[in-house]
Design a protein around this motif. Structure first.
Motif, short mmCIF file in Angstrom:
data_model
loop_
_atom_site.label_atom_id
_atom_site.label_comp_id
_atom_site.label_asym_id
_atom_site.label_seq_id
_atom_site.Cartn_x
_atom_site.Cartn_y
_atom_site.Cartn_z
N SER A 1 52.94 60.56 -1.24
CA SER A 1 51.73 60.29 -2.01
C SER A 1 50.74 61.43 -1.81
O SER A 1 50.73 62.09 -0.77
CB SER A 1 51.08 58.97 -1.56
OG SER A 1 51.92 57.87 -1.83
N VAL A 2 49.93 61.66 -2.82
CA VAL A 2 48.90 62.69 -2.75
C VAL A 2 47.57 62.07 -3.16
O VAL A 2 47.46 61.49 -4.24
CB VAL A 2 49.22 63.90 -3.66
CG1 VAL A 2 48.17 64.99 -3.45
CG2 VAL A 2 50.61 64.44 -3.40
N VAL A 3 46.58 62.18 -2.29
CA VAL A 3 45.22 61.72 -2.58
C VAL A 3 44.40 62.95 -2.91
O VAL A 3 44.26 63.85 -2.07
CB VAL A 3 44.61 60.97 -1.39
CG1 VAL A 3 43.19 60.51 -1.72
CG2 VAL A 3 45.48 59.77 -1.01
N THR B 1 35.62 62.69 -8.23
CA THR B 1 36.50 61.57 -8.55
C THR B 1 37.70 61.62 -7.61
O THR B 1 38.23 62.69 -7.35
CB THR B 1 37.00 61.67 -10.01
OG1 THR B 1 35.87 61.62 -10.88
CG2 THR B 1 37.93 60.51 -10.35
N PHE B 2 38.10 60.47 -7.10
CA PHE B 2 39.24 60.38 -6.20
C PHE B 2 40.39 59.65 -6.89
O PHE B 2 40.19 58.56 -7.43
CB PHE B 2 38.87 59.64 -4.90
CG PHE B 2 37.78 60.31 -4.12
CD1 PHE B 2 38.07 61.31 -3.20
CD2 PHE B 2 36.45 59.95 -4.30
CE1 PHE B 2 37.06 61.92 -2.47
CE2 PHE B 2 35.44 60.55 -3.58
CZ PHE B 2 35.74 61.54 -2.67
N LEU B 3 41.57 60.27 -6.88
CA LEU B 3 42.76 59.67 -7.48
C LEU B 3 43.91 59.67 -6.48
O LEU B 3 44.06 60.62 -5.69
CB LEU B 3 43.19 60.43 -8.73
CG LEU B 3 42.32 60.31 -9.98
CD1 LEU B 3 42.93 61.12 -11.12
CD2 LEU B 3 42.20 58.86 -10.40
N HIS B 4 44.71 58.62 -6.53
CA HIS B 4 45.92 58.55 -5.71
C HIS B 4 47.13 58.66 -6.63
O HIS B 4 47.26 57.92 -7.60
CB HIS B 4 45.96 57.21 -4.96
CG HIS B 4 47.30 56.93 -4.36
ND1 HIS B 4 48.11 55.89 -4.80
CD2 HIS B 4 47.99 57.55 -3.37
CE1 HIS B 4 49.23 55.89 -4.10
NE2 HIS B 4 49.18 56.88 -3.25
N PHE B 5 48.00 59.60 -6.31
CA PHE B 5 49.24 59.79 -7.06
C PHE B 5 50.38 59.27 -6.19
O PHE B 5 50.72 59.88 -5.17
CB PHE B 5 49.44 61.26 -7.40
CG PHE B 5 48.43 61.78 -8.38
CD1 PHE B 5 48.69 61.77 -9.74
CD2 PHE B 5 47.21 62.27 -7.94
CE1 PHE B 5 47.76 62.24 -10.66
CE2 PHE B 5 46.27 62.74 -8.84
CZ PHE B 5 46.54 62.72 -10.20
#
Length: 328
Positions: A66-68, A131-135
């Motif tokens: 995962s990449v944050v 903005t923070f996104l989790h992939f």
């Protein structure tokens, strides 16, 4: 008949070899990507990505990690003060993970700056920062993979809970020691102790009700304005729309607030309180009638004006609130 069977076996064998070869290449590519990310993480807790790195290590398969990512705009010309505050908290979270005994290659932290990866912003239809996104390791990001910054704030502890919810990775946030608070407290105690020593023969000021009333009033104003909520949630000071450049000091929802909003409410409450004090003094003061009239008019003006502004803020945050005073 034998020739057909032999031909079928040859085709199956060829397909199996191709599948095995493709799987091997996939595993090799994945191990290379993980090794590269681990190398970058060993140098910096938050990996800086541009468009090419984002497409290769985040968008393109295969990926078993995962990449944050924090999408931000840290260049001085962008004048995004909130981005810098959020970046500090994000760095604390990433450092806590990097130096944790439970650190693995399951989660990586990265950032994409608008001036270094504007194509990524366009790719994701993103028009605000930070903005923070989790992939996730598998599949595409869902709605819950977008961090609710306006509601939860950007404190490292809040980000850690969100990461744990999305990845099952628990990160214990470790903040670097901050000696400013203890030093200021020690200085304040030293000043108070010095004043008490200088006036050790006349400590009547400790029994002055006005001193204690003013101290209690300051404490009440600070607490009722929402300073404790700010301390717990760590919200941004204000919000700047990157498209229009408009700055919002009042949050539009009753579930969140900005730091600037608490300062505004604090000043408005203080002004209303001052107006009430002036009205009380105008009624009981031994001053001449002219000065008492001035105090009375000033007190009424302060109460009416700032109470009306307080109600307008309340109406802006609670849609449908029916009451107003002086201002719509």
């Amino acid at each position: 008949m034998l020739s057909k069977l032999f031909l079928t076996l040859c085709v199956c064998s060829l397909l199996h070899c191709q599948t095995a070869d493709g799987q091997k290449k996939k595993e090799t590519l994945m191990s290379e990507k993980v090794a590269q990310l681990m190398e970058w993480t060993s140098k910096r807790s938050v990996i800086r990505m541009n468009g090419d790195k984002f497409r290769r290590f985040v968008k393109a398969p295969p990926r078993n990690y995962s990449v944050v990512i924090m999408f931000t705009a840290l260049q001085p010309q962008r004048q995004c003060g909130v981005c810098r505050q959020a970046d500090e908290e994000f760095q604390i979270l990433a450092n806590s993970w990097r130096y944790s005994s439970a650190f693995t290659n399951k989660v990586f932290f990265a950032s994409v700056d608008f001036d270094e990866g504007s194509d990524v912003f366009q790719m994701l239809n993103m028009n605000s920062a930070p903005t923070f996104l989790h992939f996730p390791a598998k599949g595409k990001p869902r709605r819950a993979d977008t961090y609710e910054l306006q509601v939860r704030g950007f404190a490292a502890e809040q980000l850690s809970r969100w990461v744990a919810d999305r990845t099952d990775v628990m990160i214990r946030v470790i903040r670097p020691p901050n000696y400013a608070g203890p030093l200021l407290l020690g200085l304040l105690l030293a000043v108070i102790g010095g004043l008490a020593y200088v006036r050790r023969h006349n400590l009547e000021f400790l029994f002055n009700k006005n001193v204690w009333a003013f101290s209690a009033l300051c404490f009440v104003l600070i607490m009722t304005s929402g300073q404790m909520w700010n301390h717990i949630r760590g919200p941004p000071y204000a919000h700047k729309n990157p498209s229009t450049g408009q700055i919002s000091y009042i949050h539009g929802s009753s579930q969140a607030q900005f730091v600037a909003e608490t300062h505004i409410v604090l000043l408005f409450n203080a002004a209303v309180t001052l107006g009430i004090v002036l009205l009380c003094e105008a009624a009981t003061s031994p001053l001449d009638i002219g000065k008492r009239k001035i105090m009375c008019v000033a007190g009424i003006g302060l109460v009416m004006l700032f109470f009306g502004w307080l109600l307008s803020i309340f109406r802006a945050k609670y849609n449908g609130y029916p009451y107003s005073f002086l201002m719509g």
